[in-house]
Design a protein around this motif. Structure first.
Motif, PDB file in Angstrom:
ATOM      1  N   TYR A  73      -9.331   0.658  -3.639  1.00  9.18           N
ATOM      2  CA  TYR A  73      -8.140   1.461  -3.373  1.00  9.18           C
ATOM      3  C   TYR A  73      -7.248   1.539  -4.609  1.00  9.18           C
ATOM      4  O   TYR A  73      -6.837   2.629  -5.035  1.00  9.18           O
ATOM      5  CB  TYR A  73      -7.378   0.842  -2.194  1.00  9.18           C
ATOM      6  N   THR A  80      -5.677   4.103   6.313  1.00 14.27           N
ATOM      7  CA  THR A  80      -6.107   4.868   5.134  1.00 14.27           C
ATOM      8  C   THR A  80      -7.586   5.199   5.216  1.00 14.27           C
ATOM      9  O   THR A  80      -8.400   4.371   5.635  1.00 14.27           O
ATOM     10  CB  THR A  80      -5.846   4.054   3.847  1.00 14.27           C
ATOM     11  N   LYS A 108      -4.786  -0.636   7.359  1.00 12.22           N
ATOM     12  CA  LYS A 108      -3.986  -0.034   6.288  1.00 12.22           C
ATOM     13  C   LYS A 108      -3.767   1.460   6.522  1.00 12.22           C
ATOM     14  O   LYS A 108      -3.154   2.133   5.700  1.00 12.22           O
ATOM     15  CB  LYS A 108      -4.673  -0.244   4.927  1.00 12.22           C
ATOM     16  N   GLU A 115       2.601   1.979  -3.339  1.00  9.70           N
ATOM     17  CA  GLU A 115       1.686   2.549  -4.333  1.00  9.70           C
ATOM     18  C   GLU A 115       1.496   4.045  -4.100  1.00  9.70           C
ATOM     19  O   GLU A 115       1.465   4.837  -5.049  1.00  9.70           O
ATOM     20  CB  GLU A 115       0.328   1.832  -4.267  1.00  9.70           C
ATOM     21  N   SER A 127      -9.879   2.277   6.889  1.00  3.57           N
ATOM     22  CA  SER A 127      -9.136   1.055   7.202  1.00  3.57           C
ATOM     23  C   SER A 127      -8.119   1.368   8.299  1.00  3.57           C
ATOM     24  O   SER A 127      -7.144   2.087   8.061  1.00  3.57           O
ATOM     25  CB  SER A 127      -8.414   0.519   5.958  1.00  3.57           C
ATOM     26  N   LEU A 132     -10.347   6.321   2.431  1.00  2.29           N
ATOM     27  CA  LEU A 132     -10.548   6.393   0.996  1.00  2.29           C
ATOM     28  C   LEU A 132     -11.905   7.007   0.718  1.00  2.29           C
ATOM     29  O   LEU A 132     -12.936   6.483   1.161  1.00  2.29           O
ATOM     30  CB  LEU A 132     -10.466   4.980   0.399  1.00  2.29           C
ATOM     31  N   PHE A 174       0.840  -1.204   0.000  1.00  8.87           N
ATOM     32  CA  PHE A 174       0.000   0.000   0.000  1.00  8.87           C
ATOM     33  C   PHE A 174       0.874   1.252   0.000  1.00  8.87           C
ATOM     34  O   PHE A 174       0.626   2.198  -0.750  1.00  8.87           O
ATOM     35  CB  PHE A 174      -0.914   0.000   1.235  1.00  8.87           C
ATOM     36  N   VAL A 211      -8.751   3.597  -7.423  1.00 10.35           N
ATOM     37  CA  VAL A 211      -8.640   5.039  -7.186  1.00 10.35           C
ATOM     38  C   VAL A 211      -7.214   5.507  -7.462  1.00 10.35           C
ATOM     39  O   VAL A 211      -7.002   6.564  -8.078  1.00 10.35           O
ATOM     40  CB  VAL A 211      -9.068   5.395  -5.741  1.00 10.35           C
ATOM     41  N   ILE A 212      -6.227   4.738  -7.037  1.00  7.90           N
ATOM     42  CA  ILE A 212      -4.826   5.093  -7.299  1.00  7.90           C
ATOM     43  C   ILE A 212      -4.568   5.187  -8.796  1.00  7.90           C
ATOM     44  O   ILE A 212      -3.949   6.154  -9.286  1.00  7.90           O
ATOM     45  CB  ILE A 212      -3.866   4.070  -6.657  1.00  7.90           C
ATOM     46  N   PHE A 269     -12.370  -3.205  -0.199  1.00  7.24           N
ATOM     47  CA  PHE A 269     -11.596  -1.981   0.018  1.00  7.24           C
ATOM     48  C   PHE A 269     -10.328  -1.979  -0.827  1.00  7.24           C
ATOM     49  O   PHE A 269     -10.003  -0.977  -1.476  1.00  7.24           O
ATOM     50  CB  PHE A 269     -11.249  -1.842   1.502  1.00  7.24           C
ATOM     51  N   GLU A 270      -9.605  -3.084  -0.835  1.00  9.57           N
ATOM     52  CA  GLU A 270      -8.328  -3.131  -1.551  1.00  9.57           C
ATOM     53  C   GLU A 270      -8.513  -2.949  -3.058  1.00  9.57           C
ATOM     54  O   GLU A 270      -7.760  -2.213  -3.700  1.00  9.57           O
ATOM     55  CB  GLU A 270      -7.609  -4.450  -1.238  1.00  9.57           C
TER      56      GLU A 270
END
Length: 527
Positions: A91, A184, A182, A9, A179, A186, A6, A94-95, A87-88
């Protein structure tokens, strides 16, 4: 997936061309105007609109169901769980979306004014004005701190990314996901900037109790003698207005924490509701809306660019975001001692609660857990008459943990520091909403001043027979009959009926707290 993946990234994203880190206010305003994200008002503030989402979207907010925090979360309709794999996947989508943007805006900041408990954060935004907002609402590091700040939580807001519920596992195009594992938050599909602020507040509400620190949804100020006051209350109760007192220094207007050292602000700015704002009633807030401030969904006169604070065309929830430094009498840093006075604010549209009453420790915990106020007609779709609403600890949308944990901490601190607790009704008297009148602001200010100065400590009191609270018979600057709402009603039988109705609502709401001590359960209204 590992935290290292994470982080890599994120590092790859913010190292790309077109990423602007920690820009000053002037450059962020320039970028916002250049990108046509908003316009300057006559006062110098940046006015923006947020499209379809003019407030938080609670039904689109989720907490990732993953260790180590998931066994502590109070799961339910407020803290909705979502699988880690959903979620992952979102994520990384979005990145990838943000990698296609020519410009990105990154800001490093802190949540928490006390260095012993502060949380270093990083905010990544698609829009320049969102990054400006983050700069005003979070605590800005000193220049020498920026080089060494290591973010412990990252906020990503990509309003241009719209989720597909069938593919992405969301409820709608908008989503807010926290999260803890993580580290984060989002956010996508919504332009409402308040999601960032409240997301970090939710994180602090999840983390601070582990350090024996009580996070609180309240405003706070301090007097010349160092006496600290807290003001709890839901939207529309006067929390921001009443804490902005020219005779006292403002610690903050919305989010605080109470540690072994005292009280500290979680934020570096204010996010004031400004529908109906005027210089006469709220001069400090009015004057703070200048260059660098952000006005959300406030309608402007297109010729003069003057804000029309009475225009609710876009929403009732018009907002102004500005740094604490825009208020003349703030305390810097935003840290003070232990509270001596705690005010619970409620806007009772039924017109039956006393304007001020003192609470015992058990009553304080009862009303803290209840978090009562009234939802007024017109503020939400489908609300046609006043409705009693209860928000646990005056902030249930932001509390990841079980309510008992926060209430027990408050009860312990009240006893430890001998704090006086008052329930103050800023709502109606002489009848319910539509028949009676709202209690005059000058009366409310006089009652609060009397509480802060200790003028009510030795005042003769009586117990309200319905709500079981101690009501003063006199208060400087307030007519005696105003203190007892039953005396302001022309039809006392109608008052009795309405008071009984509200008492029943209190008791019905409190049934959900099954593991509370009998002393606290018995501290509510008499039925």
């Amino acid at each position: 997936m590992s935290m290292v993946h994470f982080e890599s990234e994120i590092e790859h994203l913010i190292s790309k061309k077109g990423v602007h880190e920690d820009l000053p206010v002037s450059l962020l305003v320039e970028k916002s105007l250049e990108r046509k994200e908003g316009m300057l008002t006559e006062t110098g503030a940046l006015q923006v609109t947020t499209g379809a989402y003019t407030g938080r979207s609670p039904k689109d907010r989720f907490i990732v169901d993953e260790p180590p925090k998931n066994h502590e979360i109070d799961w339910g309709p407020i803290n909705q769980p979502i699988d880690a794999d959903i979620f992952e996947r979102l994520y990384f989508k979005v990145i990838e979306y943000l990698k296609t943007k020519d410009d990105l805006f990154v800001r490093h900041a802190y949540a928490g004014a006390d260095s012993a408990y502060r949380l270093p954060i990083r905010v990544i935004n698609e829009y320049a004005w969102h990054n400006l907002f983050a700069g005003q609402l979070f605590i800005q590091p000193k220049e020498e701190e920026l080089e060494n700040i290591l973010p412990e939580f990252t906020v990503i807001q990509a309003p241009g990314f719209k989720a597909d519920p069938e593919i992405d596992g969301t409820r709608s195009e908008a989503f807010v996901m926290i999260s803890f594992a993580k580290r984060t938050i989002l956010i996508g599909g919504t332009e409402y900037a308040g999601e960032m602020k409240k997301g970090i507040f939710s994180v602090m509400n999840g983390r601070l109790p582990d350090e024996n620190v009580l996070p609180m949804h309240c405003s706070a100020n301090v007097g010349e003698e160092g006496d600290v006051a807290l003001f709890f209350g839901l939207s529309g109760t006067g929390k921001t207005t009443l804490s902005a007192d020219e005779q006292r220094q403002l610690i903050g207007d919305d989010e605080h924490a109470w540690s072994a050292n005292g009280v500290f602000n979680i934020e570096g700015g204010c996010y004031a509701k400004c529908i109906g704002l005027s210089k006469e009633k709220e001069p400090q807030i009015y004057d703070a809306i200048k260059f660098g401030a952000v006005l959300e969904n406030v309608v402007l006169d297109q010729q003069t660019r003057m804000p029309n604070y009475n225009d609710n065309t876009l929403t009732e929830n018009t907002r102004a975001a500005y740094p604490l430094t825009s208020i003349s009498n703030t305390i810097t840093p935003s840290i003070a001692g232990h509270p001596t006075t705690i005010i619970f604010l409620t806007a009772d549209a039924f017109g039956v609660l006393p304007p001020i009453s003192e609470l015992t420790r058990e009553q304080a915990m009862y009303h803290f857990l209840s978090g009562y106020t009234s939802k007024l007609a017109g503020t939400e779709r489908g609300v046609t008459k006043p409705e009693a609403t209860f928000s646990t600890c005056f902030g249930s949308p932001f509390l990841p943990l079980h309510a008992n944990r926060y209430a027990e901490m408050l009860g312990e601190k009240i006893v430890q520091h001998d704090a006086k607790v008052f329930l103050v009704n800023t709502g109606w008297s002489g009848g319910p909403y539509g028949e009676g009148e709202r209690i005059k602001l000058r009366y409310t200010r006089a009652m609060i001043q009397a509480a802060l100065l200790g003028e009510l400590n030795d005042m003769e009191t009586n117990i309200d027979p319905t709500f079981n609270v101690s009501v003063p018979l006199h208060c400087p600057g307030v007519p005696d009959e105003v203190l007892w709402p039953r005396l302001t009603w022309t039809d006392t039988n109608a008052y009795d009926q309405k008071a009984k109705e509200l008492a029943n609502k209190f008791n019905e709401n409190f049934k959900k707290f099954t593991s509370i001590s009998p002393a606290i359960q018995g501290a509510g209204p008499n039925v």
